[in-house]
Design a protein around this motif. Sequence first.
Motif, PDB file in Angstrom:
ATOM      1  N   SER A 111     -12.167   9.353   0.986  1.00 62.36           N
ATOM      2  CA  SER A 111     -12.311   8.436   2.107  1.00 62.36           C
ATOM      3  C   SER A 111     -12.979   7.125   1.662  1.00 62.36           C
ATOM      4  CB  SER A 111     -13.129   9.117   3.211  1.00 62.36           C
ATOM      5  OG  SER A 111     -13.486   8.201   4.211  1.00 62.36           O
ATOM      6  N   LEU A 114     -10.526   5.007  -0.283  1.00 57.85           N
ATOM      7  CA  LEU A 114      -9.503   4.361   0.558  1.00 57.85           C
ATOM      8  C   LEU A 114     -10.095   3.202   1.353  1.00 57.85           C
ATOM      9  CD1 LEU A 114      -7.720   7.615   1.725  1.00 57.85           C
ATOM     10  CD2 LEU A 114      -6.638   5.771   0.428  1.00 57.85           C
ATOM     11  N   GLU A 122      -8.892  -7.202   1.671  1.00 57.20           N
ATOM     12  CA  GLU A 122      -9.334  -8.305   2.525  1.00 57.20           C
ATOM     13  C   GLU A 122     -10.281  -9.234   1.781  1.00 57.20           C
ATOM     14  OE1 GLU A 122      -8.001  -9.106   5.227  1.00 57.20           O
ATOM     15  OE2 GLU A 122      -6.800  -7.295   5.484  1.00 57.20           O
TER      16      GLU A 122
ATOM     17  N   TYR B 127     -21.793  -3.622   7.183  1.00 60.89           N
ATOM     18  CA  TYR B 127     -20.674  -3.913   8.101  1.00 60.89           C
ATOM     19  C   TYR B 127     -21.043  -4.987   9.131  1.00 60.89           C
ATOM     20  CZ  TYR B 127     -17.130  -0.618   6.480  1.00 60.89           C
ATOM     21  OH  TYR B 127     -16.157   0.025   5.746  1.00 60.89           O
ATOM     22  N   GLY B 141      -8.081 -10.319   9.594  1.00 61.13           N
ATOM     23  CA  GLY B 141      -7.865  -9.232   8.640  1.00 61.13           C
ATOM     24  C   GLY B 141      -9.188  -8.587   8.252  1.00 61.13           C
ATOM     25  N   ALA B 142     -10.179  -9.429   7.975  1.00 62.74           N
ATOM     26  CA  ALA B 142     -11.497  -8.902   7.617  1.00 62.74           C
ATOM     27  C   ALA B 142     -12.126  -8.187   8.818  1.00 62.74           C
ATOM     28  CB  ALA B 142     -12.397 -10.037   7.127  1.00 62.74           C
ATOM     29  N   ARG B 144     -10.418  -6.567  11.120  1.00 63.38           N
ATOM     30  CA  ARG B 144      -9.724  -5.283  11.214  1.00 63.38           C
ATOM     31  C   ARG B 144     -10.356  -4.267  10.262  1.00 63.38           C
ATOM     32  NH1 ARG B 144      -7.122  -2.525   7.912  1.00 63.38           N
ATOM     33  NH2 ARG B 144      -6.732  -4.226   6.466  1.00 63.38           N
ATOM     34  N   VAL B 145     -10.584  -4.693   9.019  1.00 62.70           N
ATOM     35  CA  VAL B 145     -11.121  -3.758   8.041  1.00 62.70           C
ATOM     36  C   VAL B 145     -12.543  -3.339   8.428  1.00 62.70           C
ATOM     37  CG1 VAL B 145     -12.254  -5.167   6.250  1.00 62.70           C
ATOM     38  CG2 VAL B 145     -10.740  -3.332   5.580  1.00 62.70           C
ATOM     39  N   TRP B 148     -12.027  -0.664  11.469  1.00 66.89           N
ATOM     40  CA  TRP B 148     -11.595   0.631  10.926  1.00 66.89           C
ATOM     41  C   TRP B 148     -12.709   1.263  10.093  1.00 66.89           C
ATOM     42  CZ3 TRP B 148      -5.876   0.224   8.746  1.00 66.89           C
ATOM     43  CH2 TRP B 148      -5.026  -0.110   9.805  1.00 66.89           C
ATOM     44  N   GLY B 149     -13.276   0.480   9.199  1.00 65.90           N
ATOM     45  CA  GLY B 149     -14.258   1.006   8.251  1.00 65.90           C
ATOM     46  C   GLY B 149     -15.486   1.553   8.953  1.00 65.90           C
ATOM     47  N   VAL B 152     -14.550   4.996  10.424  1.00 62.06           N
ATOM     48  CA  VAL B 152     -14.391   6.002   9.372  1.00 62.06           C
ATOM     49  C   VAL B 152     -15.758   6.372   8.792  1.00 62.06           C
ATOM     50  CG1 VAL B 152     -13.440   6.379   7.063  1.00 62.06           C
ATOM     51  CG2 VAL B 152     -12.035   5.291   8.821  1.00 62.06           C
ATOM     52  N   THR B 153     -16.618   5.370   8.613  1.00 63.66           N
ATOM     53  CA  THR B 153     -17.937   5.613   8.039  1.00 63.66           C
ATOM     54  C   THR B 153     -18.806   6.436   8.991  1.00 63.66           C
ATOM     55  OG1 THR B 153     -17.765   3.534   6.832  1.00 63.66           O
ATOM     56  CG2 THR B 153     -19.958   4.480   7.016  1.00 63.66           C
ATOM     57  N   ILE B 181      -4.215   6.186   4.918  1.00 60.66           N
ATOM     58  CA  ILE B 181      -4.193   4.744   5.176  1.00 60.66           C
ATOM     59  C   ILE B 181      -5.598   4.187   5.404  1.00 60.66           C
ATOM     60  CG2 ILE B 181      -3.273   2.922   6.694  1.00 60.66           C
ATOM     61  CD1 ILE B 181      -1.178   4.402   4.895  1.00 60.66           C
ATOM     62  N   CYS B 182      -6.375   4.840   6.298  1.00 63.53           N
ATOM     63  CA  CYS B 182      -7.686   4.269   6.635  1.00 63.53           C
ATOM     64  C   CYS B 182      -8.855   5.095   6.110  1.00 63.53           C
ATOM     65  CB  CYS B 182      -7.822   4.094   8.148  1.00 63.53           C
ATOM     66  SG  CYS B 182      -7.977   5.647   9.043  1.00 63.53           S
ATOM     67  N   GLY B 183      -8.619   6.321   5.654  1.00 65.83           N
ATOM     68  CA  GLY B 183      -9.698   7.132   5.104  1.00 65.83           C
ATOM     69  C   GLY B 183     -10.408   8.011   6.120  1.00 65.83           C
ATOM     70  N   PHE B 184      -9.921   8.060   7.360  1.00 66.30           N
ATOM     71  CA  PHE B 184     -10.549   8.875   8.398  1.00 66.30           C
ATOM     72  C   PHE B 184     -10.521  10.365   8.025  1.00 66.30           C
ATOM     73  CE2 PHE B 184      -9.979  11.385  12.362  1.00 66.30           C
ATOM     74  CZ  PHE B 184     -11.216  11.144  12.932  1.00 66.30           C
ATOM     75  N   ILE B 185     -11.666  11.049   8.167  1.00 66.04           N
ATOM     76  CA  ILE B 185     -11.752  12.475   7.819  1.00 66.04           C
ATOM     77  C   ILE B 185     -11.650  13.310   9.094  1.00 66.04           C
ATOM     78  CG2 ILE B 185     -13.118  14.263   6.672  1.00 66.04           C
ATOM     79  CD1 ILE B 185     -14.646  12.051   5.215  1.00 66.04           C
TER      80      ILE B 185
END
Lengths: 204, 213
Positions: A111, A114, A122, B127, B141-142, B144-145, B148-149, B152-153, B181-185
């Motif tokens: 994770s 990724l 980005e 973040y 774009g930044a 979005r990341v 998502w991040g 996921v974190t 794609i996004c790293g989600f567990i």
Amino acid sequence: MKKFAVRNIRLCTKDCLCLYVCPTGATDTENSIIDIDKCTGCGDCAAACPSGAISLVPYDYPPQQKKSERVCSAVMNLAKNKAAEERTAENIASETDDKNLARLMKAVARSSRLVSEDLLREGGYMLPQSSISQDLLASLLENPSAFIPAENARKILESIKCNDRVEKGGKFRCSVCFHEFELEDGDEHICPMCHSSKDKLERL
Amino acid sequence: MKYVCSVCGYVYDEEVEGVPFSELPDDWACPMCKAPKSLFFAEDSEKDDVKTEHIDVIDEDMTEIPPLVLSQIFSNLARGCEKQYKENESKLFTELSEYYRKASGNIENPSTTVIAEKLSEDLSSLYPTLRERSEMLKDRGALRVTVWGEKVTRMALSLVDRYEKEGSSFLDNTKIWVCSICGFIYIGDTPPAICPVCKVPDWKFECIEGGNV
Ligand code: SF4
Ligand code: SF4
Ligand SMILES: [Zn+2]
Ligand SMILES: [Zn+2]
């Protein structure tokens, strides 16, 4: 922009419409890979495919959206933390006898990687063609004793060219703001006045 | 009162459910993404109450990239080449990535506590800094990341926390999935139909192998 067709084999349902419409026979191959030597980039196959399995991709990719240094440095700080998370989790996974913990740690490592890859995209490393990627590869050439990095970097730089710098300097005119200016070899390929990208600039 | 999942946006409406949120058992989890109770916030409260103590981070010297970050840059560029149907170059980048993975040193006394600290630092300061800058510069774009991040974190941190509190038995006889794609567990016998964070379909999930399933 010159393009060629590629087929996503995973999505292709072998309905064969692309075989009927392709004027050059490029889609009809023994290994399912579209023959780019025959493909003219007309796009008829992509329009006909019922499964959305064909894309037209450009020979030359446009430069990536310009990234600010403030975003890039915030991204780098996060990537460093994510790397530490990844390595710590990997180390735990390989040391522990607890199978559940090992799986959880493998998941955390995966994770973190990724998430970090996405962050770095980005942070400017979206395209191998971008100057930031190319500069990083070029820096690996400075240490030829480390064989893999230098050798691989050399091969990649040979086949993938930078898409956001001028190879040969000269005089240019911007078709957007009509500014005339000079660029030197390796300068950023944009209008210094209005920041229009290279496709808007004509060489004088 | 309504409570909203900070990972997937699922809404728990006390009126509809008939059970007050506070009375749900401690091991209750979001029916969509399995986020624990602690990742829900009351709808009328400002979401930012999930306290972010924001310290402006000192910018690092960009020239010093640690080996494992190099490895991540190169594995990402390998993917980029794959998407461009440049198989050869993709392979070369993968080799570079593996080279720097091996060149990267191990952590002394690795522990889940260290991981939890790092994940918490991501959420409390790193973040928020990226978010602030992306918003200021209108870099979608930044942004979005960041969105998502952070999700996921948060999920990763809640799982590590849970392990630290109760051990690993909650993973008995169940699988662990990671969204490629996004790293989600995600913990469960099958992956969710769509990723609660980035919305890709279930076949984009990887099953983490090894262990006693
Ligand atoms: S038309 Fe589309 S689905 Fe049919 S064979 Fe061609 S690529 Fe495959
Ligand atoms: S783009 Fe045109 S020439 Fe190329 S494969 Fe498709 S139909 Fe054939
Ligand atoms: Zn949820
Ligand atoms: Zn996802």
